[in-house]
Design an enzyme around this catalytic site. Structure first.
Site, PDB file in Angstrom:
ATOM      1  N   LYS A  57       5.135  -3.466   6.583  1.00 54.14           N
ATOM      2  CA  LYS A  57       5.845  -2.770   5.504  1.00 54.14           C
ATOM      3  C   LYS A  57       5.837  -3.527   4.172  1.00 54.14           C
ATOM      4  O   LYS A  57       6.041  -2.924   3.116  1.00 54.14           O
ATOM      5  CB  LYS A  57       7.290  -2.491   5.919  1.00 54.14           C
ATOM      6  CG  LYS A  57       7.441  -1.451   7.023  1.00 54.14           C
ATOM      7  CD  LYS A  57       7.211  -0.056   6.490  1.00 54.14           C
ATOM      8  CE  LYS A  57       7.603   1.003   7.509  1.00 54.14           C
ATOM      9  NZ  LYS A  57       7.486   2.356   6.961  1.00 54.14           N
ATOM     10  N   SER A 312       2.153  -2.907  14.958  1.00 52.95           N
ATOM     11  CA  SER A 312       2.734  -2.725  13.621  1.00 52.95           C
ATOM     12  C   SER A 312       3.916  -3.627  13.302  1.00 52.95           C
ATOM     13  O   SER A 312       4.221  -3.858  12.137  1.00 52.95           O
ATOM     14  CB  SER A 312       3.149  -1.266  13.429  1.00 52.95           C
ATOM     15  OG  SER A 312       4.099  -0.901  14.410  1.00 52.95           O
TER      16      SER A 312
END
Length: 419
Positions: A57, A312
């Protein structure tokens, strides 16, 4: 509502890569010996869990915030997040010396709040608002409008999508061989939209598969309906990928680029988290396990192929371990809950343990209410089995001796009572 005509272009994604080059790690693309052997394929893991904020992110957040005009930067930024996006925004604010306000739901675990504070230091303020993400989201949007600040969306934004897309450029630079399959998680679709764009342009032969939680199938539902669809309710367990609605920008990109989207049972995700920890010493959060959990469902197709899975993130809260174990055992059909009717006589419990339970069966949960009626007292009993094949013999013995009351595994409220 966004226009649905935006598609990222490679030059903007390459510009994003330059923007974030000293901020975001170029994370390893490493071969997994275990997965490669298990599936008879070359399985590579793109380790975004090794970013400083422990997820990808930072890429989108930094790319977006650094693109602001001097005037907008001075006014400050706002986001709503209880997880990885908040950490990416916090670190970006500190690095760019921009004031940020981060709205989080009041029940956000203290550990997550402290992480965000650590990354943002004096450049961020945290506001705990409401009970749910939606409450925090609306409060953040209201503050943006009131004070004319910039809202940093977790996925539905050009610059955020282009930032996440830089992972695709890295994978193709790091890979020596043609990639046959790429698996990645889908929440709001920012990662999937960005990375799939890179692959469609630069590696069009790669099959691209998105993976989302079974309890929050917002992309699958939208693809089925041929329009972006808001789900009424979702299971929030896979918190990094559980959204009621994917992005209005990301949906048409994913619709055009993805070769498949599958949903993953939460129990299978939990099983993958535990295996990654126990066998590979890799900590993954539920959303981070999605792409790896999907391999089982593509086992025949990926045999002999070059496969990349995007891991992720690794922001897993250790306090969730009991629920992760519980869901994994239920998924593997090794944990079972019953209402057991105990005859109201001495020795009934001993009879159940000695004569009905198998030698490898283990009672892990027991709640007993004495003398609900004259003949029987009901207990909720959780039993862990060594093998799923032991279930039928256990139920048969319970019924033969009149101990069987009901089977509870299919009860939708099971976790509310037990975990």
């Amino acid at each position: 509502m966004h226009s649905t005509t935006y598609f990222p272009n490679i030059s903007d994604i390459k510009t994003a890569a330059v923007t974030i080059q000293n901020i975001s790690e170029v994370t390893p693309l490493g071969k997994s010996l275990r997965f490669s052997k298990q599936y008879g394929a070359n399985v590579f893991l793109k380790r975004e869990d090794l970013q400083q904020v422990r997820s990808y992110k930072i890429r989108g957040a930094y790319n977006k915030i650094s693109s602001l005009s001097a005037e907008d930067a001075k006014k400050g930024v706002v986001c709503a997040s209880a997880g990885n996006h908040a950490q990416g925004v916090a670190l970006s604010c500190k690095l760019l010396q921009i004031e940020g306000t981060i709205f989080m739901p009041t029940p956000t675990p203290k550990q997550k709040v402290e992480q965000v504070e650590m990354f943002g230091e004096d450049f961020i303020k945290i506001k705990l608002v409401g009970d749910t993400f939606d409450d925090a989201f609306y409060a953040a949007k209201e503050e943006c409008e009131r004070l004319n600040k910039t809202f940093i969306h977790p996925f539905d934004d050009h610059k955020v999508i282009e930032g996440q897309a830089t992972i695709g450029l890295e994978i193709l630079e790091q890979s020596k061989d043609q990639i046959d399959y790429l698996f990645m998680p889908i929440g709001g679709g920012g990662l999937a939209a960005g990375v799939s764009t890179v692959f469609k342009k630069l590696s069009p032969q790669t099959k691209i598969v998105g993976v989302e939680p079974e309890g929050a199938p917002s992309m699958v539902t939208s693809l089925k309906n041929n329009k972006n669809t808001t789900l009424e309710k979702i299971d929030k367990f896979v918190d990094g990928a559980a959204v009621k609605r994917v992005g209005d920008l990301t949906f048409p990109i994913c619709q055009q680029n993805l070769d498949g989207v599958i949903t993953m049972p939460e129990g299978k995700i939990c099983q993958t988290i535990l295996e990654m920890y126990n066998r590979d010493a890799i900590v993954v959060e539920p959303a981070g396990a999605l792409s790896l959990a999907a391999l089982d469902f593509y086992a025949d197709k990926i045999k002999g192929k070059n496969v990349v899975c995007i891991v992720s993130g690794s922001n897993n809260d250790i306090t969730r371990t009991p629920e992760i174990k519980e869901r994994a055992l239920l998924y593997k059909n090794l944990k079972h809950y019953f209402i057991v009717k105990f005859p109201q006589r001495a020795g009934a419990l001993k009879e159940f343990v000695v004569d009905i339970l198998g030698p490898n069966d283990d009672i892990t949960h027991f709640e007993y209410t004495k003398k609900t009626n004259r003949e029987n007292g009901a207990a909720v009993v959780g039993i862990e089995l060594k093998s799923s094949a032991d279930l039928e013999p256990l139920i048969t013995k319970m019924k033969e001796r009149n101990f069987y009351g009901d089977y509870l595994n299919n009860s939708p409220d099971l976790f509310r009572f037990l975990v």
